[in-house]
Design a protein around this motif. Structure first.
Motif, PDB file in Angstrom:
ATOM      1  N   ASP A 119      17.516  22.654 -16.995  1.00 59.74           N
ATOM      2  CA  ASP A 119      18.554  21.673 -16.670  1.00 59.74           C
ATOM      3  C   ASP A 119      18.279  20.320 -17.316  1.00 59.74           C
ATOM      4  O   ASP A 119      19.070  19.382 -17.136  1.00 59.74           O
ATOM      5  N   GLU A 120      17.150  20.231 -18.026  1.00 59.39           N
ATOM      6  CA  GLU A 120      16.694  18.971 -18.631  1.00 59.39           C
ATOM      7  C   GLU A 120      16.530  17.865 -17.594  1.00 59.39           C
ATOM      8  O   GLU A 120      16.780  16.693 -17.853  1.00 59.39           O
ATOM      9  N   ILE A 121      16.109  18.268 -16.392  1.00 67.50           N
ATOM     10  CA  ILE A 121      15.696  17.322 -15.353  1.00 67.50           C
ATOM     11  C   ILE A 121      14.185  17.191 -15.456  1.00 67.50           C
ATOM     12  O   ILE A 121      13.454  18.177 -15.282  1.00 67.50           O
ATOM     13  N   LEU A 122      13.706  16.002 -15.767  1.00 71.49           N
ATOM     14  CA  LEU A 122      12.284  15.778 -15.976  1.00 71.49           C
ATOM     15  C   LEU A 122      11.609  15.412 -14.660  1.00 71.49           C
ATOM     16  O   LEU A 122      12.122  14.592 -13.897  1.00 71.49           O
ATOM     17  N   VAL A 123      10.457  16.029 -14.410  1.00 70.37           N
ATOM     18  CA  VAL A 123       9.727  15.838 -13.154  1.00 70.37           C
ATOM     19  C   VAL A 123       8.307  15.401 -13.479  1.00 70.37           C
ATOM     20  O   VAL A 123       7.569  16.127 -14.165  1.00 70.37           O
ATOM     21  N   ASN A 124       7.916  14.238 -12.992  1.00 71.99           N
ATOM     22  CA  ASN A 124       6.580  13.720 -13.263  1.00 71.99           C
ATOM     23  C   ASN A 124       5.971  13.108 -12.002  1.00 71.99           C
ATOM     24  O   ASN A 124       6.664  12.863 -11.016  1.00 71.99           O
ATOM     25  N   VAL A 125       4.669  12.885 -12.080  1.00 68.76           N
ATOM     26  CA  VAL A 125       3.896  12.375 -10.951  1.00 68.76           C
ATOM     27  C   VAL A 125       3.166  11.098 -11.362  1.00 68.76           C
ATOM     28  O   VAL A 125       2.637  11.004 -12.478  1.00 68.76           O
ATOM     29  N   VAL A 126       3.129  10.136 -10.461  1.00 69.50           N
ATOM     30  CA  VAL A 126       2.287   8.947 -10.599  1.00 69.50           C
ATOM     31  C   VAL A 126       1.170   9.046  -9.568  1.00 69.50           C
ATOM     32  O   VAL A 126       1.428   9.302  -8.388  1.00 69.50           O
ATOM     33  N   SER A 127      -0.070   8.853 -10.009  1.00 74.28           N
ATOM     34  CA  SER A 127      -1.218   8.878  -9.102  1.00 74.28           C
ATOM     35  C   SER A 127      -1.856   7.494  -9.060  1.00 74.28           C
ATOM     36  O   SER A 127      -2.680   7.148  -9.910  1.00 74.28           O
ATOM     37  N   PRO A 128      -1.469   6.666  -8.075  1.00 76.36           N
ATOM     38  CA  PRO A 128      -2.071   5.338  -7.962  1.00 76.36           C
ATOM     39  C   PRO A 128      -3.525   5.432  -7.506  1.00 76.36           C
ATOM     40  O   PRO A 128      -3.919   6.344  -6.777  1.00 76.36           O
ATOM     41  N   GLY A 129      -4.291   4.451  -7.941  1.00 79.54           N
ATOM     42  CA  GLY A 129      -5.650   4.317  -7.449  1.00 79.54           C
ATOM     43  C   GLY A 129      -5.682   3.425  -6.227  1.00 79.54           C
ATOM     44  O   GLY A 129      -4.844   3.557  -5.322  1.00 79.54           O
ATOM     45  N   SER A 130      -6.617   2.512  -6.188  1.00 80.89           N
ATOM     46  CA  SER A 130      -6.767   1.610  -5.041  1.00 80.89           C
ATOM     47  C   SER A 130      -5.812   0.439  -5.195  1.00 80.89           C
ATOM     48  O   SER A 130      -6.110  -0.560  -5.849  1.00 80.89           O
ATOM     49  N   ILE A 131      -4.646   0.577  -4.593  1.00 83.41           N
ATOM     50  CA  ILE A 131      -3.584  -0.423  -4.692  1.00 83.41           C
ATOM     51  C   ILE A 131      -3.475  -1.144  -3.344  1.00 83.41           C
ATOM     52  O   ILE A 131      -3.538  -0.517  -2.289  1.00 83.41           O
ATOM     53  N   SER A 132      -3.279  -2.443  -3.395  1.00 90.11           N
ATOM     54  CA  SER A 132      -3.253  -3.240  -2.156  1.00 90.11           C
ATOM     55  C   SER A 132      -1.940  -3.018  -1.407  1.00 90.11           C
ATOM     56  O   SER A 132      -1.115  -3.919  -1.268  1.00 90.11           O
ATOM     57  N   SER A 133      -1.781  -1.800  -0.943  1.00 92.10           N
ATOM     58  CA  SER A 133      -0.636  -1.422  -0.131  1.00 92.10           C
ATOM     59  C   SER A 133      -0.851  -1.924   1.298  1.00 92.10           C
ATOM     60  O   SER A 133      -1.936  -2.375   1.678  1.00 92.10           O
ATOM     61  N   GLU A 134       0.210  -1.793   2.100  1.00 99.28           N
ATOM     62  CA  GLU A 134       0.115  -2.199   3.501  1.00 99.28           C
ATOM     63  C   GLU A 134      -0.985  -1.427   4.225  1.00 99.28           C
ATOM     64  O   GLU A 134      -1.743  -1.988   5.020  1.00 99.28           O
ATOM     65  N   ALA A 135      -1.093  -0.126   3.924  1.00101.33           N
ATOM     66  CA  ALA A 135      -2.106   0.701   4.584  1.00101.33           C
ATOM     67  C   ALA A 135      -3.510   0.268   4.196  1.00101.33           C
ATOM     68  O   ALA A 135      -4.408   0.170   5.049  1.00101.33           O
ATOM     69  N   LEU A 136      -3.728  -0.005   2.905  1.00100.87           N
ATOM     70  CA  LEU A 136      -5.060  -0.400   2.459  1.00100.87           C
ATOM     71  C   LEU A 136      -5.421  -1.788   2.985  1.00100.87           C
ATOM     72  O   LEU A 136      -6.572  -2.036   3.367  1.00100.87           O
ATOM     73  N   LEU A 137      -4.443  -2.671   3.039  1.00 97.82           N
ATOM     74  CA  LEU A 137      -4.705  -3.999   3.595  1.00 97.82           C
ATOM     75  C   LEU A 137      -5.035  -3.909   5.081  1.00 97.82           C
ATOM     76  O   LEU A 137      -5.887  -4.648   5.585  1.00 97.82           O
ATOM     77  N   GLY A 138      -4.365  -2.983   5.775  1.00 98.17           N
ATOM     78  CA  GLY A 138      -4.684  -2.776   7.186  1.00 98.17           C
ATOM     79  C   GLY A 138      -6.101  -2.267   7.373  1.00 98.17           C
ATOM     80  O   GLY A 138      -6.808  -2.701   8.300  1.00 98.17           O
ATOM     81  N   TRP A 139      -6.518  -1.346   6.509  1.00 95.23           N
ATOM     82  CA  TRP A 139      -7.896  -0.855   6.569  1.00 95.23           C
ATOM     83  C   TRP A 139      -8.875  -1.990   6.327  1.00 95.23           C
ATOM     84  O   TRP A 139      -9.879  -2.128   7.038  1.00 95.23           O
ATOM     85  N   ALA A 140      -8.595  -2.819   5.310  1.00 93.24           N
ATOM     86  CA  ALA A 140      -9.495  -3.926   4.997  1.00 93.24           C
ATOM     87  C   ALA A 140      -9.659  -4.851   6.196  1.00 93.24           C
ATOM     88  O   ALA A 140     -10.775  -5.279   6.530  1.00 93.24           O
ATOM     89  N   GLN A 141      -8.566  -5.152   6.854  1.00 92.23           N
ATOM     90  CA  GLN A 141      -8.635  -6.011   8.039  1.00 92.23           C
ATOM     91  C   GLN A 141      -9.490  -5.374   9.121  1.00 92.23           C
ATOM     92  O   GLN A 141     -10.249  -6.067   9.819  1.00 92.23           O
ATOM     93  N   SER A 142      -9.398  -4.048   9.252  1.00 91.17           N
ATOM     94  CA  SER A 142     -10.157  -3.364  10.301  1.00 91.17           C
ATOM     95  C   SER A 142     -11.658  -3.423  10.071  1.00 91.17           C
ATOM     96  O   SER A 142     -12.436  -3.278  11.012  1.00 91.17           O
ATOM     97  N   VAL A 143     -12.073  -3.605   8.813  1.00 93.90           N
ATOM     98  CA  VAL A 143     -13.511  -3.702   8.519  1.00 93.90           C
ATOM     99  C   VAL A 143     -13.922  -5.138   8.203  1.00 93.90           C
ATOM    100  O   VAL A 143     -15.019  -5.389   7.697  1.00 93.90           O
TER     101      VAL A 143
END
Length: 265
Positions: free
Chosen positions: A179-203
């Motif tokens: 169908d010429e529909i292209l499917v790809n993946v992005v694999s982020p590393g350690s990005i300062s997302s809300e979840a990672l910032l929450g973890w940082a605050q916890s430690v």
């Protein structure tokens, strides 16, 4: 660079904040109509207003839970009705999962990781496919994680779900090639997302400083990036946007690391 989004219709699942919002902003900056999907109405409304201010025509917020198939079907019914039954771009960024060792995680936590991290993506793609197939061109971009290549003993369920995302995405790239529909993946590393910032605050770490955040990741997990800092959501958005664009005309089945440098390929 003109990515060819002018007039295109795009849905970004998890587009209210973080890497999803950064991706949606790139699409809006290039003239795409963007719908952001998530569970928090206030967050989504603010995101849609921001996208409209950037020039996205008919930017819209749609509240839905990816764990509910009926809600997801309704999302794409609404999108189809709103945008003439076509969709050019689907970006899936959701995928939370509880932290804990193999022995600590419960069955319910494993199930949640797969329901939110894998099946949410599956439900969205399944519901979107009729619209994607009707469009002149179409792209799917799924978010995974670099932990599928560099394991953490604190993230076995999350990482297993993301590994399944990689597998399903590769399978879809084969299935949808005709169908010429292209499917790809992005694999982020350690990005300062809300979840990672929450973890940082916890430690007790100031996660708003990307250098201190990476130092804490090195201390607690033992796998820092080659660069001495954590990444920012805005550094993921342009990569995802390229994969989602008409400019990407021959890349499918790929998994792109955006991780500040690593020892894996």
């Amino acid at each position: 660079m003109d990515l060819g989004f002018a007039g295109a219709a795009a849905v970004v699942v998890g587009g209210g904040r973080g890497m999803g919002l950064a991706t949606a902003q790139c699409l809006a900056d290039d003239g795409a109509r963007v719908a952001v999907v998530g569970r928090s109405k206030d967050v989504l409304d603010a995101a849609a207003a921001d996208l409209a201010s950037r020039g996205s025509p008919d930017a819209v917020a749609i509240v839905a839970d990816t764990r509910d198939a009926a809600q997801i079907e309704q999302v794409f019914t609404e999108v189809g009705d709103r945008w003439r039954g076509e969709l050019n771009v689907l970006v899936n960024t959701v995928g939370p999962g509880a932290a804990g060792t193999f022995e600590e995680l419960t069955d319910a936590q494993w199930q949640e990781a797969f329901d939110a991290g894998l099946m949410g993506m599956v439900r969205c793609i399944r519901a979107a496919l009729p619209l994607l197939r009707k469009a002149d061109w179409a792209r799917i971009v799924n978010f995974s994680a670099h932990s599928t290549q560099r394991q953490s003993t604190r993230l076995p369920a999350y990482t297993a779900a993301k590994a399944a995302v990689n597998s399903v995405s590769k399978n879809l790239s084969l299935l949808l090639a005709k169908d010429e529909i292209l499917v790809n993946v992005v694999s982020p590393g350690s990005i300062s997302s809300e979840a990672l910032l929450g973890w940082a605050q916890s430690v007790g770490v100031d996660g708003t400083d990307p250098y201190r955040l990476m130092a804490a990741i090195d201390e607690h997990f033992g796998h820092p990036a080659h660069l001495p800092r954590a990444g920012l959501p805005g550094e993921i958005g342009p990569v995802a946007a390229f994969l989602a664009s008409r400019r990407n005309s021959y890349m499918t089945g790929a998994n792109i690391n955006v991780d500040g440098g690593s020892d894996f390929t």
